[in-house]
Design a protein around this motif. Structure first.
Motif, mmCIF file in Angstrom:
data_model
loop_
_atom_site.group_PDB
_atom_site.id
_atom_site.type_symbol
_atom_site.label_atom_id
_atom_site.label_comp_id
_atom_site.label_asym_id
_atom_site.label_seq_id
_atom_site.Cartn_x
_atom_site.Cartn_y
_atom_site.Cartn_z
ATOM 1 N N VAL A 96 46.825 34.621 41.717
ATOM 2 C CA VAL A 96 45.669 34.892 42.560
ATOM 3 C C VAL A 96 46.198 35.273 43.941
ATOM 4 O O VAL A 96 46.841 34.473 44.612
ATOM 5 C CB VAL A 96 44.742 33.659 42.668
ATOM 6 N N LYS A 104 48.624 32.251 35.997
ATOM 7 C CA LYS A 104 47.562 33.100 36.541
ATOM 8 C C LYS A 104 47.874 33.314 38.022
ATOM 9 O O LYS A 104 48.042 32.365 38.771
ATOM 10 C CB LYS A 104 46.206 32.411 36.359
ATOM 11 N N ILE A 128 43.514 40.937 40.308
ATOM 12 C CA ILE A 128 43.934 39.617 40.754
ATOM 13 C C ILE A 128 43.991 39.519 42.283
ATOM 14 O O ILE A 128 44.378 38.509 42.824
ATOM 15 C CB ILE A 128 45.317 39.253 40.158
#
Length: 164
Positions: free
Chosen positions: A92, A90, A116
């Motif tokens: 960020v 993921k 994001i």
């Protein structure tokens, strides 16, 4: 002549004490540290993110600002790599631009996936900036499933070797 001995003793003691505790890097977060939790909610689509909600996943956090060319370039490189090759991570992306208009224009020009990408409009005076000790420069952190930092300022080759 009798003061020369004392001068050498003082110099010896001060030189020895200057090496004590120097084996650990100073300032900032290091590999093995638990990443500080944070909540951020400013994106183009007004989404909110809490880092603790990403536990159980690998997370790559990249801090940057449009005025810092190196961090901005790293953001583009990492974004493209995550989107094309590392789907189990993921990503960020957090900008410290104080003006949302600059943030929006930068992610448009850099073609960053907006869901994001977050902006901290308090910039360098924000708690997030201080919690991650970014006064020494913008960093990226790769976190394991438990939120522990396993890499800092990671390159694509390091990312590939860690995740494969």
């Amino acid at each position: 002549m009798k003061y020369v001995k004392w001068l050498f003793v003082v110099l010896l003691i001060t030189s020895l004490t200057s090496f004590v505790g120097k084996d650990k890097p100073t300032g900032g977060l290091n590999i093995g540290d638990v990443a500080p939790d944070f909540s951020i909610g400013t994106t183009l689509k007004n989404q909110k993110l809490e880092l603790k909600d990403l536990k159980g996943q690998y997370v790559l956090i990249n801090f940057w600002a449009s005025y810092d060319a190196q961090s901005r370039m790293q953001n583009v490189i990492l974004n493209n790599a995550i989107m094309t090759s590392f789907n189990k991570v993921k990503f960020v992306s957090v900008s410290f631009d104080e003006y949302q208009s600059i943030f929006k224009e930068t992610i448009r020009k850099d073609q960053i996936a907006s869901p994001i990408c977050f902006v901290e409009t308090k910039g360098e005076s924000s708690k997030l900036f201080k919690d991650y000790s970014l006064n020494r420069g913008f960093n990226s952190y790769l976190l394991d499933e438990n939120g522990v930092i396993i890499a800092k300022n990671i390159s694509l080759s390091q990312l590939s070797s860690l995740l494969n």
